[in-house]
Design a protein around this motif. Structure first.
Motif, mmCIF file in Angstrom:
data_model
loop_
_atom_site.group_PDB
_atom_site.id
_atom_site.type_symbol
_atom_site.label_atom_id
_atom_site.label_comp_id
_atom_site.label_asym_id
_atom_site.label_seq_id
_atom_site.Cartn_x
_atom_site.Cartn_y
_atom_site.Cartn_z
ATOM 1 N N THR A 120 0.851 -1.191 0.000
ATOM 2 C CA THR A 120 0.000 0.000 0.000
ATOM 3 C C THR A 120 0.886 1.240 0.000
ATOM 4 O O THR A 120 2.112 1.156 -0.045
ATOM 5 C CB THR A 120 -0.925 0.029 1.239
ATOM 6 O OG1 THR A 120 -0.155 0.321 2.409
ATOM 7 C CG2 THR A 120 -1.645 -1.303 1.432
ATOM 8 N N PRO A 184 -3.450 -6.245 -3.949
ATOM 9 C CA PRO A 184 -3.019 -4.897 -4.346
ATOM 10 C C PRO A 184 -3.221 -4.637 -5.838
ATOM 11 O O PRO A 184 -2.930 -5.494 -6.671
ATOM 12 C CB PRO A 184 -1.531 -4.879 -4.001
ATOM 13 C CG PRO A 184 -1.329 -5.998 -3.041
ATOM 14 C CD PRO A 184 -2.372 -7.036 -3.366
ATOM 15 N N GLU A 186 -2.139 -1.933 -8.668
ATOM 16 C CA GLU A 186 -1.141 -0.883 -8.882
ATOM 17 C C GLU A 186 -1.797 0.456 -9.232
ATOM 18 O O GLU A 186 -1.363 1.509 -8.762
ATOM 19 C CB GLU A 186 -0.155 -1.297 -9.978
ATOM 20 C CG GLU A 186 1.006 -0.339 -10.152
ATOM 21 C CD GLU A 186 1.880 -0.203 -8.907
ATOM 22 O OE1 GLU A 186 2.482 0.881 -8.729
ATOM 23 O OE2 GLU A 186 1.972 -1.152 -8.090
ATOM 24 N N LYS A 189 -2.943 2.073 -6.110
ATOM 25 C CA LYS A 189 -1.784 2.539 -5.336
ATOM 26 C C LYS A 189 -1.260 3.869 -5.900
ATOM 27 O O LYS A 189 -0.958 4.786 -5.153
ATOM 28 C CB LYS A 189 -0.693 1.476 -5.342
ATOM 29 C CG LYS A 189 0.484 1.789 -4.457
ATOM 30 C CD LYS A 189 1.476 0.622 -4.424
ATOM 31 C CE LYS A 189 2.671 0.902 -3.547
ATOM 32 N NZ LYS A 189 3.597 -0.229 -3.486
ATOM 33 N N VAL A 190 -1.202 3.954 -7.214
ATOM 34 C CA VAL A 190 -0.753 5.187 -7.853
ATOM 35 C C VAL A 190 -1.726 6.332 -7.552
ATOM 36 O O VAL A 190 -1.325 7.433 -7.192
ATOM 37 C CB VAL A 190 -0.588 4.988 -9.377
ATOM 38 C CG1 VAL A 190 -0.378 6.304 -10.099
ATOM 39 C CG2 VAL A 190 0.572 4.027 -9.655
#
Length: 195
Positions: A120, A184, A186, A189-190
């Protein structure tokens, strides 16, 4: 109801409430034995920590993740209603406390702390202080009792509001937290990182 029946009910409720208190005390003692810091390393305790990616996050009495713990209470009330329907409210609270305390211990273990830091945006997360963790459990209890007193539709509406509001303000909420911990993504997260 006879006086004997009333006395039995009071003793029975007292048993469940003492058991609930014992679970919270066990959580605090276990976290102390795990080496968790009692309060923020800054040396003081604040009512609210508004910074998400700060060293004070998860160290004080409440923070942006407090709504998630209130929602835990909503969910655990529902679970208790399903699996312990004919038990007293205090027995259902005990189930909720065991689950929440178990999560707090797991969340503050090296396994989950490392998972948060790698999967994270919580790069500076080193676990909760004991006071923050205990308050997370207390806020779960608040959510539990709230859900026990209001219509289901109100509880659901408040949970949705909490999720949307915290998702908008800090780009995180209970749903995203669980998703990013388990699977997760990506792109999320970005986005959470502000890009």
């Amino acid at each position: 109801m006879s006086t004997a029946d009333a006395g039995f009910r009071v003793r029975h409720q007292s048993f469940w409430l003492v058991a609930c208190l014992a679970v919270l005390v066990a959580q605090v003692v276990a976290e102390y034995l795990m080496g968790r810091v009692p309060i923020c390393a800054c040396g003081y305790v604040k009512l609210w920590e508004g910074g998400v990616n700060t060293s004070g996050n998860s160290q004080h009495l409440s923070d942006w993740y407090t709504p998630s713990h209130i929602i835990h209470g909503f969910l655990f009330y529902g679970l208790g209603h399903l699996v312990l329907r004919h038990k007293p409210l205090a027995a259902r609270l005990l189930l909720a406390l065991v689950i929440e305390s178990g999560w707090e211990l797991l969340e503050n273990s090296p396994l989950i702390i490392d998972r948060y830091r790698t999967a994270t945006i919580a790069l500076d997360y080193y676990g909760d202080s004991i006071v923050n963790s205990a308050m997370d459990t207390a806020f779960m209890c608040l959510g539990f009792f709230f859900a026990s007193r209001v219509p289901v539709a109100v509880t659901v509406a408040i949970a949705i509001f909490f999720e949307i509001f915290t998702g908008y303000v800090i780009r995180d909420n209970l749903t995203l937290n669980v998703l990013m911990l388990v699977w997760p993504v990506e792109a999320i997260k970005v986005w959470q990182g502000g890009a």
